[in-house]
Design a protein around this motif. Structure first.
Motif, short mmCIF file in Angstrom:
data_model
loop_
_atom_site.label_atom_id
_atom_site.label_comp_id
_atom_site.label_asym_id
_atom_site.label_seq_id
_atom_site.Cartn_x
_atom_site.Cartn_y
_atom_site.Cartn_z
N LEU A 349 48.32 34.99 47.51
CA LEU A 349 47.40 35.87 46.79
C LEU A 349 46.80 36.89 47.76
CD1 LEU A 349 45.56 33.29 44.50
CD2 LEU A 349 47.06 35.15 43.74
N ARG A 350 46.30 37.98 47.23
CA ARG A 350 45.65 38.98 48.08
C ARG A 350 44.33 38.41 48.59
NH1 ARG A 350 42.45 44.11 48.06
NH2 ARG A 350 41.40 43.42 46.15
N TRP A 455 47.84 43.49 44.91
CA TRP A 455 48.24 42.41 44.00
C TRP A 455 48.37 42.99 42.60
CZ3 TRP A 455 46.21 40.58 39.46
CH2 TRP A 455 46.73 39.38 38.96
N TYR A 467 53.56 37.16 40.08
CA TYR A 467 52.81 38.36 40.46
C TYR A 467 53.53 39.09 41.58
CZ TYR A 467 50.90 34.72 43.58
OH TYR A 467 50.76 33.67 44.44
N ARG A 469 53.28 41.48 45.11
CA ARG A 469 52.51 41.95 46.26
C ARG A 469 53.24 43.20 46.77
NH1 ARG A 469 49.26 38.73 48.95
NH2 ARG A 469 48.38 40.75 49.53
#
Length: 527
Positions: A349-350, A455, A467, A469
């Motif tokens: 995740l960011r 993200w 998701y 990136r």
């Protein structure tokens, strides 16, 4: 513009009592951590955060501080700490300490003075109130450990406030002298070279000036901790705390690239206020604990992540946490297979992720026999599952007696499968949880899109969360199957030419008619 070091960093939390014992007393210590510093380089993390190591009677295992500028002899000496810091920096590692500003120990010299008489100069360094109209506590506030948040002092005829144990009296941050003394504590450690702090219970630090009753919680049910009988409206999260956070931030910034992380258990909209403002910045990272309590459901997680991203203020950097010293471990909450998927989520995740020691080898909560329980939280309200001992057990380094943690009797028992679940065994296993963590961190470090890129949501159904990136022209797809059954992800056009780089199950995933086929409990990164 160059980024702060923590934007691309991976943090690692050490619970020092349980990491590595160097002298055989069964308690981890600073020389033990120093001896293990090469381990962090091998794993790939960038910074270690060490839970409290200051002198303490250990009523709450170091969160009752008796001297903010010293080291408890159980853990070593200031010289030991200086050596740890020097060697960590020599290896390129940052070192963060815990700062416990809401309360001290009742053995702290400040409190000994404060309770000695009503006219002592340090009386107002703590929170004292006259009894209520009925002669009892001044209001209905409840300690987070159960029972009234007030303790009566016979000698002076007043109550003092304690949000936790009575051995942890609350400091009065409305007193300018106390505030200045605590800010000097930050300077003391920054001068020594510490790279930042995790600030304990930041949102607790200021209480309502008039001390009104807290409203009764309409959703309270038996079996919940007693603290939930009331809503902590007036005893936490007061507006004045943001000025204190801004002053701490100004001090940190005056020493250069130093990091402040705030422990804050609040809804997202309130959490965001702890970033502060352009005029008065707050902590760099208000800890985001949502993954610890979130439902393990792809649609729910997609909604949670997007809402968090959208709530961030301009220039607010996100962060993610899967576990810590107070909450059940990931392997217990998700099971071992899904804990691996959760690790991929946390590390892709960011934002800045934090790993809790032992999660990288898949340690689960440990059942503690009644005669071994150490945590005061469990002793005060037994049987409610509130005890924290199960997530604070010793690290296992190898298959030798006591897992290589100690040559003596460990202060808490190790996980029962430690002879197989240890660093040495997993380091040599290409399919282990440890190897997965190492490979995830290495891929993150080598791929700017994963480390600091944007993200973007891609897909969520009953099983799969996906998701993107993105950094410049580089696009990465992360696909996570949150179920034990095989699942299918229709690939967007831009992702059809990507190459599988890492799977939580090892090997390569399959493709079929423009879709990625995920095995049960599989997470995949495509680059």
């Amino acid at each position: 513009m160059s980024r702060p070091w923590w934007h691309g960093a991976v943090l690692y939390q050490i619970y020092p009592r349980s990491f590595q014992d160097s002298n055989g007393d069964g308690i981890g210590d600073l020389p033990g951590i120093t001896a293990r510093l090469p381990y962090f380089v091998e794993l790939g993390v960038d910074a270690i955060w060490i839970s409290p190591i200051f002198p303490s009677p250990m009523a709450d295992f170091g969160y009752d501080v008796a001297d903010y500028c010293g080291i408890d002899p159980r853990f070593g000496t200031l010289g030991d700490f200086d050596l740890l810091l020097e060697r960590a920096h020599g290896l390129g590692l940052k070192v963060l300490l815990d700062f416990v500003p809401n309360h001290s120990s009742d053995r702290h010299p400040w409190f000994v003075e404060s309770r000695s008489s009503r006219d002592n100069p340090k009386r107002d360094w703590y929170i004292w109130r006259d009894p209520g109209a009925d002669g009892g506590p001044p209001n209905n506030w409840i300690s987070d450990f159960g029972g009234p948040a007030w303790e009566y002092d016979e000698a002076t005829g007043q109550y003092f406030s304690h949000a936790f144990l009575k051995e942890q009296p609350d400091l009065n941050w409305r007193n300018p002298d106390l505030r200045a003394a605590m800010m000097d504590v930050l300077r003391f450690w920054f001068e020594r070279g510490v790279d930042g702090f995790r600030i304990d219970v930041l949102w607790h630090m200021v209480k309502h000036a008039d001390f009104p009753d807290n409203p009764v919680n309409p959703d309270f049910a038996e079996g919940m901790g007693e603290m939930w009988r009331v809503l902590q409206l007036h005893s936490t999260d007061q507006p004045e705390v943001h000025g204190i956070a801004a002053e701490m931030r100004a001090i940190a910034d005056s020493y250069g690239d130093r990091l402040l992380i705030g422990e804050i258990y609040l809804p997202v909209e309130k959490l965001m206020t702890y970033y502060g403002s352009v005029e008065a910045p707050g902590v760099h990272l208000p800890f985001n604990f949502q993954l610890i309590g979130a439902p393990w459901n792809a649609r729910a997680l997609a909604t949670l992540i997007e809402a968090y991203e959208l709530a961030l203020p301009e220039n607010g950097w996100p962060n993610w946490v899967l576990g810590n010293h107070d909450r059940p471990r990931a392997a217990t909450r998700f099971g071992e297979a899904q804990a691996r998927v959760a690790a991929m989520l946390n590390l892709t995740l960011r934002g800045t992720p934090t790993i809790y020691y032992g999660d990288e080898i898949g340690i689960a909560d440990v059942a503690i026999p009644a005669d071994k329980v150490a945590d005061p939280r469990e002793r005060r309200e037994p049987g409610k599952g509130l005890g924290r001992d199960p997530v604070r057990t010793p690290m296992a380094w190898d298959e030798s007696d006591c897992g290589g943690f100690t040559a003596g009797e460990p202060w808490l028992p190790l996980h029962p499968d430690w002879r197989a679940r240890n660093v040495a065994a997993e380091r040599g296993d290409a399919g282990s949880t440890w190897t997965l963590h190492r490979d995830l961190i290495a891929l993150r470090r080598a791929t700017p899109a994963l480390a600091t890129g944007e993200w973007h949501p891609v897909y969520a159904d009953d099983a799969v969360l996906a998701y993107e990136r993105r950094e410049g022209d580089t696009r990465v797809l992360v696909a996570l199957n949150l179920t034990a059954e095989p699942a299918r992800l229709p690939l967007p056009d831009w992702a059809r030419g990507l190459t599988p780089r890492l799977s939580t199950l090892g090997g390569l995933p399959g493709f079929e008619h423009g879709a990625l086929i995920l095995m049960g409990d599989e997470g995949v990164i495509l680059t």
